[in-house]
Design an enzyme around this catalytic site. Structure first.
Site: not given
Ligand code: NDP
Length: 453
Positions: A152, A227, A261
């Site tokens: 996903k 991660e 990250c």
């Molecule tokens: P999220 O953690 O929301 O998104 C990461 C993935 O998880 C996406 O594919 C998202 O889907 C999915 N997801 C969201 N909610 C759920 C859930 N309840 N159950 C299962 N999967 C889920 O990150 P954001 O895009 O909201 O980013 C917000 C913040 O997160 C950033 O500002 C940053 O601080 C951090 N982040 C850290 C990352 C890293 O590499 N460690 C990567 C991205 C974000 P979808 O977006 O399609 O809804």
């Protein structure tokens, strides 16, 4: 329909059907049906299929890089490097099927041996910052170990994942082994976490969502690797090559517009070296070329979305100690200039929270003990750097800092052949290197009674 936006122009790049629970269940069912045959593919044949997939991806490197650059707003040169890493990841894990070794263990009355068995259907949930490369870190070991997968991608950046599924099937990976579901995380992602036929979820994203996944996975005792976020320290001692450390610092935090990250977003500088370091840093920050991701000279693109830009801007409001600020284009696109806040206290919000944008904090320290204490004073523990010419001090500090990945006189974090992952709230488990395979297999122990006494 899902509208996929190009962050540099705010225009629509593509429109896709959006999946829901029903489509997710159908993808899990396809993966479940494909599992018995895929796990039985002989190790050399599975290795050959993965090598073929790596070649097929390499043939498409340029157009996958272009798609990633446009969809994620990242410089085309970075996107090429990322797709190159996806190719390298599949080549590395193509070596795995024939190296999933077990043990024989001396016991009484027979022979005892261990096997590494695949888990079954694995759910892969990936973010928008490094879309295909992070998917590749999970797909490589998962497929090599004989699992089937449902991937996903983030809704903001699904295009290369959709393309990947097509490339995999064309390269001979049997139908149903790789399934991509494009839909909202709280619907499709959550369904993968709850689904009884999904044996494991591998997730990269925010610590907040990761926490929810760990909780929900407990219902089915699902295996989980996470991660998550980071707030990594880049520790610069006064005895370092300060010019090199300062020249390298911007890309370690402004790379991918800070949406990384591993971003070394807390630059810890020994007090006696502050002035010299800041002078060299200013020159390096002002030289960063921010602009059109498709221009070969661009070093930093826009942020992923208007929401992300608002969130980043909240750290640079009235009264923020802006010491250095680069430039960014005007007009459409989610632009934000590279910004350095200094001096910052480690207790300030900008030093505590993951900003996930091009904003760095410079935090002064006095001596080794304070450097280590400040570096560790965070809920995160993903990466970090130590800059010094004193080799023993470098190793002492590297061992004392509680992070999963650390570099000395360098800001690199990720290599295909070495483990990557976090301490503390930065996650659970390791990706890449030989270590990732442990998280996509179960150890089975078999005892064979041979009738000896
Ligand atoms: P999220 O953690 O929301 O998104 C990461 C993935 O998880 C996406 O594919 C998202 O889907 C999915 N997801 C969201 N909610 C759920 C859930 N309840 N159950 C299962 N999967 C889920 O990150 P954001 O895009 O909201 O980013 C917000 C913040 O997160 C950033 O500002 C940053 O601080 C951090 N982040 C850290 C990352 C890293 O590499 N460690 C990567 C991205 C974000 P979808 O977006 O399609 O809804």
């Amino acid at each position: 329909m899902l509208q996929v936006i190009e962050p540099a122009t705010e225009g629509t790049l593509a429109e896709l059907e959006q999946a829901g629970v029903e489509e997710t269940d159908a993808a899990v069912a396809r993966a479940k049906a494909a599992f018995p045959a895929w796990r039985r593919v002989s190790p050399p044949d599975r290795a050959a299929l993965l090598r073929g997939l790596a070649d097929a991806l390499e043939d498409r490197l340029e157009d996958l890089a272009l798609l990633e650059a446009r969809n994620a707003g990242k410089p085309i040169s970075d996107a090429r490097g990322e797709i190159g890493m996806v190719v390298e990841t599949f080549r590395f894990y193509a070596g795995a099927p024939e190296r999933l070794l077990g043990d024989t263990i001396p016991v009484a009355g027979g022979i005892d041996m261990t096997f590494r068995e695949p888990l079954g259907v694995v759910g892969l949930i990936v973010p928008w910052n490094f879309p295909l490369v992070i998917a590749g870190w999970k797909l490589g070991p998962a497929l090599a170990a004989g699992n089937t997968v449902v991937l996903k991608p983030a809704e903001l950046t699904p295009l290369t994942a959709v393309e990947f599924e097509r490339i995999a099937v064309k390269a001979g990976i049997p139908e149903g082994v790789v399934n991509v579901v494009v839909g909202p995380g709280r619907v499709c992602g959550q369904r993968l976490v709850e689904h009884p036929d999904v044996a494991k979820v591998a997730f990269t994203g925010s610590t907040e969502v990761g926490r929810g996944i760990a909780q929900a996975a407990a219902q089915t005792i699902k295996r989980v690797t996470l991660e998550l976020g980071g707030k990594s320290a880049n520790i610069v001692f006064a005895d370092a090559d300060l010019e090199r450390a300062a020249a390298a610092a911007p890309s370690a935090v402004f790379g991918n517009a800070g949406q990384d990250c591993c971003a070394r977003s807390r630059i810890l500088v020994e007090r006696s070296a502050m002035d010299r370091f800041m002078e060299a840093l200013e020159e390096a920050v002002e030289a960063i070329r921010v602009g059109d991701p498709l221009d070969e000279a661009t070093q930093m693109g826009p942020l992923i979305s208007a929401g992300q830009r608002d969130s980043v801007a909240s750290f640079v409001g009235e009264g923020a100690p802006v010491a250095i600020q680069g430039s960014a284009p005007e007009g459409p696109g989610y632009w934000f200039p590279p910004t350095v806040l200094a001096p910052v206290s480690n207790t300030d919000r900008a030093a505590r929270e993951e900003i996930f944008g091009p904003v760095a904090c410079v935090i002064p320290f006095a001596g080794e003990a304070e450097a280590v204490a400040l570096a560790n004073d965070t809920i995160y523990g993903l990466s970090g750097s130590v800059w010094t010419r004193d080799g023993a001090k470098a190793l002492r500090v590297a061992r004392a800092v509680d992070t999963g990945v650390l570099s000395i006189n360098s800001n690199t974090s990720v290599r295909v052949s070495t483990p990557f992952g976090g301490f503390k709230q930065s996650g659970v488990g390791r990706e890449l290197g030989p270590h990732a395979l442990e998280h996509y297999t179960e150890v089975k122990n078999v005892y064979y009674a041979t009738g000896e006494v």
